[in-house]
Design a protein around this motif. Sequence first.
Motif, short mmCIF file in Angstrom:
data_model
loop_
_atom_site.label_atom_id
_atom_site.label_comp_id
_atom_site.label_asym_id
_atom_site.label_seq_id
_atom_site.Cartn_x
_atom_site.Cartn_y
_atom_site.Cartn_z
N HIS A 158 0.85 -1.18 0.00
CA HIS A 158 0.00 0.00 0.00
C HIS A 158 0.89 1.23 0.00
O HIS A 158 1.64 1.46 0.94
CB HIS A 158 -0.90 0.00 1.24
N ASP A 162 -4.57 6.33 3.52
CA ASP A 162 -6.04 6.29 3.42
C ASP A 162 -6.63 7.16 4.52
O ASP A 162 -6.28 7.02 5.69
CB ASP A 162 -6.56 4.87 3.62
N HIS A 238 -13.34 6.33 1.32
CA HIS A 238 -12.12 6.96 1.84
C HIS A 238 -11.34 7.57 0.68
O HIS A 238 -11.62 7.26 -0.49
CB HIS A 238 -11.23 5.95 2.58
N ASP A 240 -7.60 7.71 -0.92
CA ASP A 240 -6.24 7.15 -0.92
C ASP A 240 -5.39 8.15 -1.69
O ASP A 240 -5.59 8.35 -2.89
CB ASP A 240 -6.26 5.78 -1.59
N ARG A 242 -1.67 9.24 -2.93
CA ARG A 242 -0.33 8.70 -3.18
C ARG A 242 0.55 9.77 -3.82
O ARG A 242 0.05 10.60 -4.56
CB ARG A 242 -0.41 7.50 -4.14
#
Length: 266
Positions: A158, A162, A238, A240, A242
């Motif tokens: 991952h 999150d 949610h 996420d 990155r």
Amino acid sequence: MAGWLLAGVAMALELDGPRRQGGLLHGEVPPGSEVRFLGHAVPVDEEGRFLLGLGRDAPEQPVITVTAADGSVTRHRLTIETRAYDIQRIDGLPDNQVSPDAETLARIRRDAALVRDARARRLPQRFFDAGWRWPLTGPISGVYGSQRILNGQPRQPHYGIDIARPTGTPVRAPSDGVVTLAEPDLFFSGGTLIVDHGQGLSSSFLHLSEMLVSPGEAIRRGQVIARVGATGRVTGAHLDWRVNWFDQRIDPTLLVPPMQEVRGND
Ligand SMILES: [Zn+2]
């Protein structure tokens, strides 16, 4: 720039930032120098400024190669802090939860190509000089670097953070940039937005219910660019978030202030 000097008189290299896996470093060399790092020709601006990204599994002693305007080459070996990540093993799952079918695989490959093409567009500007803020605040439900091993098969780690918030919550641009991808329905990540912050750095926003900007659009830090959703392969709503420097995955939490200091300001 507050940093430290790596080499002597002939070739100065300054670096600033967290020297650890997941960290983003700001560097400076004499103008006209070329820089290579982890297989990348690093974009260096006319003032000699550049970024270096240290991914989740970046080597403990990566080498920065600087070629000066006069052709002389200097190699600088960095020592960085390695990290231990949260690894979770789950065994005894039915096989169809582990291996996707052929049709799904084809879709996953098509999605990956779209993302690769978007990331291949690299703008030289330093949009990230606008500074960083959280795209939104809320309970952290997934952390950078964690990994699950299903029936003995390691899954992709991952790479994001999150933040659990209800569908429809506004997502704000964490820094300035230009939108390079806005796809409403990728297999894993659902509604997906990618923003190029310049010099090889980009943000991705996953599982969105709505995207309010389009590819090619310039956006400003703090601008509402999307809304939280539960699209793609997720169990609940949610965001996420990155951050990439080329193929190196950056820990977004190392760019922004601790969330408890800013919680509720969005
Ligand atoms: Zn996630």
